[in-house]
Design an enzyme around this catalytic site. Structure first.
Site, short mmCIF file in Angstrom:
data_model
loop_
_atom_site.label_atom_id
_atom_site.label_comp_id
_atom_site.label_asym_id
_atom_site.label_seq_id
_atom_site.Cartn_x
_atom_site.Cartn_y
_atom_site.Cartn_z
N CYS A 1 -16.25 1.74 1.38
CA CYS A 1 -15.01 0.87 1.71
C CYS A 1 -14.70 0.94 3.15
CB CYS A 1 -13.98 1.30 0.61
SG CYS A 1 -13.65 3.09 0.57
N ASP B 1 -17.40 7.09 -0.82
CA ASP B 1 -15.78 6.94 -0.34
C ASP B 1 -15.78 8.40 0.15
OD1 ASP B 1 -13.55 6.31 0.70
OD2 ASP B 1 -12.55 6.25 -1.48
N ARG C 1 -13.15 -8.53 3.24
CA ARG C 1 -11.94 -8.21 2.81
C ARG C 1 -11.02 -9.41 3.22
NH1 ARG C 1 -10.02 -3.29 2.00
NH2 ARG C 1 -8.18 -4.13 1.46
N GLN D 1 -10.29 -3.89 -2.80
CA GLN D 1 -11.58 -3.49 -2.10
C GLN D 1 -12.96 -3.72 -3.07
OE1 GLN D 1 -12.23 -2.27 1.32
NE2 GLN D 1 -14.31 -2.51 0.45
N HIS E 1 -7.68 0.66 -5.90
CA HIS E 1 -7.99 -0.34 -4.88
C HIS E 1 -8.53 -1.54 -5.33
CE1 HIS E 1 -7.79 -1.39 -0.66
NE2 HIS E 1 -8.47 -0.59 -0.25
N ARG F 1 0.89 -1.20 -0.04
CA ARG F 1 -0.23 -0.08 0.09
C ARG F 1 0.67 1.14 -0.05
NH1 ARG F 1 -4.98 1.63 3.70
NH2 ARG F 1 -5.96 0.26 2.02
N1 NVA Z 1 -10.01 6.83 -1.14
C1 NVA Z 1 -9.63 6.28 -0.04
C2 NVA Z 1 -9.84 4.86 0.42
C3 NVA Z 1 -9.38 4.27 1.47
C4 NVA Z 1 -9.70 2.98 1.69
C5 NVA Z 1 -8.11 6.97 0.39
O1 NVA Z 1 -7.29 6.58 -0.50
O2 NVA Z 1 -7.78 7.29 1.54
N1 CP Z 2 -11.03 -0.04 3.07
C1 CP Z 2 -9.76 -0.18 3.35
O1 CP Z 2 -8.83 -0.36 2.70
O2 CP Z 2 -9.58 0.50 4.65
P1 CP Z 2 -8.08 0.53 5.19
O3 CP Z 2 -7.54 1.82 4.89
O4 CP Z 2 -8.42 0.63 6.92
O5 CP Z 2 -7.08 -0.41 5.11
#
Ligand code: NVA
Ligand code: CP
Length: 312
Positions: A269, A229, A298, A137, A134, A107
């Site tokens: 998500c 989101d 997940r 997800q 992502h 990540r």
């Molecule tokens: N769009 C959000 C998704 C988190 C799972 C981010 O990138 O922070």
């Molecule tokens: N939805 C998701 O990826 O959550 P986190 O940022 O907590 O991993």
């Protein structure tokens, strides 16, 4: 199903058959867990989990999933611990980690870094979120939709909000799984054109439609699934206040839900900014919201990904 070294950087890396196989595998592994059957297909294998952004679901579900499959998850904080955080190249990091590990989950911010990591690794690389995509997800979201509603083909999905990593992966997931998707974003916050065009080519082939609009009220009509989101993703914290103003009218609230199908599912998500992109009564709606089923899945879906990629 035979696969050579394979990655999951984007949903488009996997064809429709491979995704169906993933859903079946995840369902089987979920049933094993629910009935107490041990399934240690990754005994003796190690997954490196590289993070340069925060995470609750991704970290815990991959770590627990790896353990439940009999393997070992190794948490690697990119900035605090790895030499790549001090300038070692991605290429060298990929070559070295490939000598120790059986798979990598990453990540981070830059999507290109993940593409490069996958290119120079001889082991599978799984994208656990970048600024662009992502995939884990959205595959989980479609798996959750199937559990609740059956065949996803022809279902109407509406994504309300920022044209961000979630919206981009939804374009890819909907196109691959034959779902019609409308994304309603404020002007200036639309999805990237190249992502939309690539997904649209797949959608055309698959007989489904992908649409963009700036009108959330029009978009939600007839929706089988409403998705939202956060308005400011990780790395955009400085813009958060400004975005609250620009996203006025794009909150997933009762008024919008009432315009959708009466059996509409609500997903997010998570993490959610309650009171911003979604109201408490909508995210906690016992009839429509399945956000915690999504979060649980997940674990199951990713165990499917790990099993498929790391037993080859
Ligand atoms: N769009 C959000 C998704 C988190 C799972 C981010 O990138 O922070
Ligand atoms: N939805 C998701 O990826 O959550 P986190 O940022 O907590 O991993």
């Amino acid at each position: 199903m035979h696969m050579l070294k394979k990655d999951l950087v984007s949903i488009l890396d996997w064809n429709e058959e491979e995704i169906k196989h993933l859903f079946k595998t995840a369902e089987r592994i979920k049933n094993y867990q629910k009935t107490g059957v041990e399934f240690h297909s990754l005994k003796g294998k190690t997954l490196g989990m590289m993070f340069s952004k925060a995470s609750t679901r991704t970290r815990v579900s991959f770590e627990v999933g790896m353990y439940q499959l009999g393997g070992y998850p190794l948490y690697l904080d990119i900035k605090a611990n790895l030499q790549v955080g001090r300038g070692e190249t991605i290429e060298d990091t990929a070559r070295v980690l490939s000598r120790y590990l059986d798979g990598i989950m990453i990540r981070t911010f830059s999507h290109d870094d993940v593409v490069k990591l996958a290119k120079y690794s001889s082991i599978p690389v799984i994208n656990g979120l970048t600024d662009l995509l992502h995939p884990c997800q959205v595959l989980t979201d479609i798996f959750t939709f199937i559990e609740h509603r059956g065949d996803p083909k022809g279902a109407n999905v509406v994504f309300i909000g920022d044209g961000n990593n979630m919206a981009h992966s939804w374009l890819n997931g909907a196109a691959r799984c034959g779902m019609n998707l409308t994304i309603a974003s404020p002007k200036g916050f639309e999805v990237k054109k190249d992502v939309f065009d690539a997904a649209s080519a797949v959608a055309k082939y698959n007989g489904c439609t992908l649409k963009l609009t700036n009108d959330p009220r029009e978009a939600v009509k007839g929706a089988d699934l409403l998705y939202t989101d956060v308005w400011a993703s990780m790395g955009q914290e400085a813009e958060a206040k400004e975005r609250v103003k620009k996203f006025e009218g794009f909150q997933l609230n009762r008024e919008l839900v009432d315009l959708a199908d009466k059996d509409v599912l609500i997903m997010h998500c998570l993490p959610a900014h309650r009171g911003e992109e979604i109201t408490d009564d909508v995210i906690d709606d016992p009839k429509h919201s399945v956000v915690f089923d999504e979060a649980e899945n997940r674990l199951h879906l990713q165990k499917g990904i790990l099993h498929i990629l790391m037993t080859k």
